[in-house]
Design a protein around this motif. Structure first.
Motif, mmCIF file in Angstrom:
data_model
loop_
_atom_site.group_PDB
_atom_site.id
_atom_site.type_symbol
_atom_site.label_atom_id
_atom_site.label_comp_id
_atom_site.label_asym_id
_atom_site.label_seq_id
_atom_site.Cartn_x
_atom_site.Cartn_y
_atom_site.Cartn_z
ATOM 1 N N GLU A 146 0.848 -1.199 0.000
ATOM 2 C CA GLU A 146 0.000 0.000 0.000
ATOM 3 C C GLU A 146 0.880 1.244 0.000
ATOM 4 O OE1 GLU A 146 -3.338 2.226 2.825
ATOM 5 O OE2 GLU A 146 -2.870 0.096 3.140
ATOM 6 N N GLU A 147 0.672 2.100 -0.985
ATOM 7 C CA GLU A 147 1.414 3.351 -1.090
ATOM 8 C C GLU A 147 0.547 4.498 -0.600
ATOM 9 O OE1 GLU A 147 4.443 4.001 -1.935
ATOM 10 O OE2 GLU A 147 5.148 2.112 -2.791
ATOM 11 N N LYS A 148 1.118 5.348 0.251
ATOM 12 C CA LYS A 148 0.379 6.491 0.777
ATOM 13 C C LYS A 148 0.338 7.626 -0.243
ATOM 14 C CE LYS A 148 1.680 5.461 5.573
ATOM 15 N NZ LYS A 148 2.359 5.972 6.799
ATOM 16 N N THR A 149 -0.550 8.558 -0.026
ATOM 17 C CA THR A 149 -0.666 9.718 -0.902
ATOM 18 C C THR A 149 0.626 10.532 -0.856
ATOM 19 O OG1 THR A 149 -3.040 9.838 -0.484
ATOM 20 C CG2 THR A 149 -1.990 11.801 -1.409
ATOM 21 N N SER A 150 1.098 10.935 -2.028
ATOM 22 C CA SER A 150 2.305 11.760 -2.123
ATOM 23 C C SER A 150 1.984 13.011 -2.920
ATOM 24 C CB SER A 150 3.434 10.977 -2.794
ATOM 25 O OG SER A 150 3.104 10.687 -4.137
ATOM 26 N N SER B 13 2.674 13.724 -5.888
ATOM 27 C CA SER B 13 2.338 13.490 -7.295
ATOM 28 C C SER B 13 1.362 12.332 -7.517
ATOM 29 C CB SER B 13 3.621 13.219 -8.086
ATOM 30 O OG SER B 13 4.288 12.073 -7.566
ATOM 31 N N LYS B 14 1.068 11.545 -6.461
ATOM 32 C CA LYS B 14 0.208 10.374 -6.647
ATOM 33 C C LYS B 14 -0.775 10.241 -5.497
ATOM 34 C CE LYS B 14 3.521 7.500 -9.233
ATOM 35 N NZ LYS B 14 4.272 6.213 -9.212
ATOM 36 N N ALA B 15 -1.978 9.747 -5.837
ATOM 37 C CA ALA B 15 -2.953 9.426 -4.811
ATOM 38 C C ALA B 15 -2.588 8.084 -4.189
ATOM 39 C CB ALA B 15 -4.353 9.369 -5.429
ATOM 40 N N ALA B 16 -3.181 7.774 -3.053
ATOM 41 C CA ALA B 16 -2.927 6.482 -2.405
ATOM 42 C C ALA B 16 -3.332 5.351 -3.351
ATOM 43 C CB ALA B 16 -3.711 6.401 -1.106
ATOM 44 N N HIS B 17 -2.509 4.297 -3.397
ATOM 45 C CA HIS B 17 -2.787 3.184 -4.296
ATOM 46 C C HIS B 17 -2.007 1.956 -3.840
ATOM 47 C CE1 HIS B 17 1.034 4.820 -5.720
ATOM 48 N NE2 HIS B 17 1.266 3.654 -6.310
ATOM 49 N N GLU C 279 10.014 10.341 -6.077
ATOM 50 C CA GLU C 279 9.851 11.414 -5.100
ATOM 51 C C GLU C 279 11.206 11.972 -4.675
ATOM 52 O OE1 GLU C 279 7.054 12.866 -4.135
ATOM 53 O OE2 GLU C 279 5.991 11.556 -5.549
#
Length: 486
Positions: free
Chosen positions: A65-69, A71-75, A322
Motif C-alpha cells: 500500500e502506497e500512501k498519498t504523495s 504526485s500520486k494518490a494512495a494506491h 519522489e
C-alpha cells in the motif's frame, strides 16, 4: 528458493495439442502431438539444467500500500520481496550466465559469429555506416538476438517474451504536441536520440544473413528499443578482472524480474555481478545479486534504472521518483587537460579522486539548486591540475574538495588558489543555470502552457511536472550561486 523452471515448463506444455501433456496422442494428430511433446521436453530439460547449474530466484510478489504523495494518490502496487531470510553476502538471485540474453548467447551459432564480426571483429558497423559509438554497438548486440529470439514461437523464453510484447518507450509514443513541451528541457533531444536508435536497428539488420529474407520492420525495431531501454541491466565483471573489463548490459529473460520496482538510489538498488561458483563439483559462471546486509523474509528488492535524473526517467519509463540522488542536468564541462587514454598520467591522477569518466564533470543539481558533490570535487581537482596549483596533499582533503557552498574564508596557506577555483566553479554553475532557465522560458508559448496546465491526461501531467521541476531547480540554482561570495 522458488523453482523458476516450473512456470516455464507449464508455458512450454501449454503449446501442445491433444494429449501431449500426459503422453497420450489423439488419433489423427500423431505427428503434431509428438512434435509438441518433443518441444515440451526440450523446455523441461533446459529449465531443469539451469536449476542443476545453480539457478535461484528468491523472490515472490507482495501487494504494498502506497500512501498519498505530492504526485500520486494512495494506491496499491505489486512489489517483489525476498521469499525467505537472506543473510549478508548470500545471493538473492543467481542465474547461469548462459541463460542471459546477449551476443554471447545468441542462437544459432552461425548468427552469433556473424553478429560478432559485424559489430566487433571486422567492425563492419563502423566502416560501412560510420557508427563508431560504443553504445550503438552494445545496443545492436542486444537488439538482434532479442528480435531473433522473439521470432521463434518455441523458444524456452516464450513466457518472458509474451510478457514484454506490449513494452513501449514513453518518449517514442509522444505526440507532436507533447514533444513540443520538452523543448528547452534537459531531455529536449530524447525523442531524436531514441528514434535514431530505433532506425539504426532497422536499417543495419539487413547486413546479417538471418534478417536478409525477413527484414526488421519499424514496429519490430521500436519494440526492441523499448525492451532494451527499459529492461537491460548492467552486470559488473568479477572483482578480479574489473580493472581490465568494463560492465556490460544483459537482458534477463525471467518473468519474475519484470515486476521488481526501480530505485534511483544505488545504495538501495542491488547490482548484478559475475561470479564463478561451484555447483556439483564443477565451476559455473553465474550472475548474482548479493544481499549487502541481512534481509528478513518479506523485504522488498529494487533494481537500479541507471544514472538518470527524474526528467530522463520520465521519458524512458513514464514515471518519476519522489527523491532522486541523480540531479537535473547533463551538460559536461570537460577540463582542458582531459586525456581519453586511461593509462595516461593525468587520468591516473583524476582516478585518485574518483573522477574516472566525463560523467564526473556533468552539471547536475538537486531540487534545492545544489550542484552534485562529484562535479564540485572533480572540477576543483581539474582546475588545480590545469593551473599549476595541484599538490598530492589534496588527497587528504576530499571532504573540503566537495564542500559547497564554499566557506567564506579558508584557513590554510593555499587560500588564494581555493578561492580562485571556487570563483570559476560558481561562474560556470551560474551561467549554465541562467541559460537553462532562459531556454525554458523562451521555448514555450502561453497557449501551450495553459493547455498542459489544465490537462488531465496522465502523460501530459507527467511532462508538465517535468518542465516545472526543471524550472524550479534552475531558479534555485541561480539564487544559490548569486548568494555565494567568493
Amino acid at each position: 528458493a522458488r523453482a523458476q523452471d516450473q512456470p516455464a515448463a507449464r508455458s512450454g506444455s501449454a503449446g501442445g495439442q491433444g494429449g501431449a501433456e500426459d503422453g497420450a496422442c489423439a488419433a489423427g494428430a500423431q505427428e503434431s502431438c509428438l512434435t509438441a511433446e518433443a518441444k515440451r521436453l526440450r523446455k523441461d530439460e533446459f529449465w531443469k539444467g539451469l536449476q542443476e547449474h545453480g539457478l535461484q530466484i528468491k523472490l515472490k510478489a507482495k501487494t504494498v500500500e502506497e500512501k498519498t504523495s505530492a504526485s500520486k494518490a494512495a494506491h496499491n502496487r505489486t512489489a517483489m520481496v525476498v521469499s525467505d531470510d537472506v543473510f549478508y553476502g548470500r545471493s538473492i538471485v543467481k542465474i547461469p550466465r548462459r541463460a542471459l540474453l546477449s551476443i554471447e548467447t545468441a542462437e544459432p551459432a552461425d548468427f552469433r559469429r556473424e553478429l560478432n564480426d559485424f559489430l566487433f571483429e571486422k567492425s563492419t558497423l563502423a566502416k560501412t555506416f560510420n557508427v563508431t559509438g560504443e553504445d550503438s554497438a552494445h545496443l545492436l548486440s542486444l537488439a538482434y538476438p532479442l528480435i531473433a529470439l522473439n521470432r521463434d514461437p518455441d523458444t524456452v523464453f516464450r513466457e518472458w517474451l509474451d510478457a514484454v510484447q506490449g513494452e513501449r518507450l514513453t518518449v517514442l509514443e509522444l505526440t507532436e504536441r507533447q514533444r513540443r513541451v520538452l523543448k528547452g528541457t534537459t531531455v529536449d533531444g530524447a525523442y531524436e536520440e531514441m528514434a535514431r536508435n530505433r532506425d539504426l536497428i532497422r536499417d543495419t539488420a539487413g547486413n546479417l544473413t538471418f534478417f536478409r529474407d525477413a527484414p526488421v520492420g519499424r514496429a519490430e525495431a521500436t519494440w526492441a528499443t523499448a525492451v532494451i531501454m527499459r529492461h537491460a541491466r548492467v552486470v559488473h565483471p568479477h572483482q578480479d578482472v574489473r580493472e581490465a573489463r568494463m560492465p556490460r548490459m544483459y537482458l534477463f529473460p525471467f518473468k519474475d524480474l519484470l515486476h521488481v520496482s526501480l530505485s534511483p538510489d544505488a545504495s538501495v538498488a542491488l547490482p548484478f555481478q559475475e561470479e564463478v561458483v561451484l555447483e556439483g563439483k564443477k565451476e559455473q559462471e553465474v550472475v548474482v545479486q548479493i544481499a549487502r546486509r541481512d534481509m528478513p523474509k518479506g523485504e522488498e528488492v529494487f533494481l537500479w534504472p541507471g544514472r538518470m535524473s527524474n526528467s530522463e526517467v520520465a521519458v524512458r519509463h513514464g514515471i518519476r521518483f519522489e527523491r532522486n540522488p541523480v540531479g537535473i542536468g547533463r551538460n559536461v564541462t570537460q577540463p582542458p587537460n582531459w586525456n581519453e587514454n586511461k593509462a595516461s598520467q593525468i587520468r591516473k591522477e583524476y582516478d585518485k579522486y574518483e573522477c574516472s569518466s566525463l560523467e564526473s564533470f556533468e552539471l547536475r543539481f538537486s531540487p534545492l539548486g545544489t550542484p552534485s558533490r562529484t562535479f564540485i570535487r572533480c572540477y576543483r581537482v581539474g582546475w588545480f591540475l590545469t593551473n599549476g596549483w595541484y599538490t598530492p596533499g589534496f588527497l587528504k582533503r576530499k571532504r573540503e574538495l566537495e564542500k559547497w557552498p564554499p566557506p567564506k574564508k579558508y584557513a590554510k596557506d593555499d587560500w588564494l588558489a581555493w578561492t580562485q577555483a571556487d570563483q570559476e566553479v560558481n561562474r560556470i554553475v551560474l551561467e549554465y543555470c541562467r541559460d537553462m532557465r532562459e531556454r525554458l522560458k523562451d521555448s514555450i508559448d502561453k497557449e501551450l502552457a495553459e493547455d498542459f496546465r489544465k490537462s488531465k491526461d496522465p502523460v501530459d501531467k507527467l511532462l508538465w511536472h517535468l518542465r516545472g521541476e526543471e524550472s524550479k531547480t534552475f531558479k534555485e540554482c541561480m539564487n544559490l550561486a548569486k548568494s555565494i561570495q567568493v
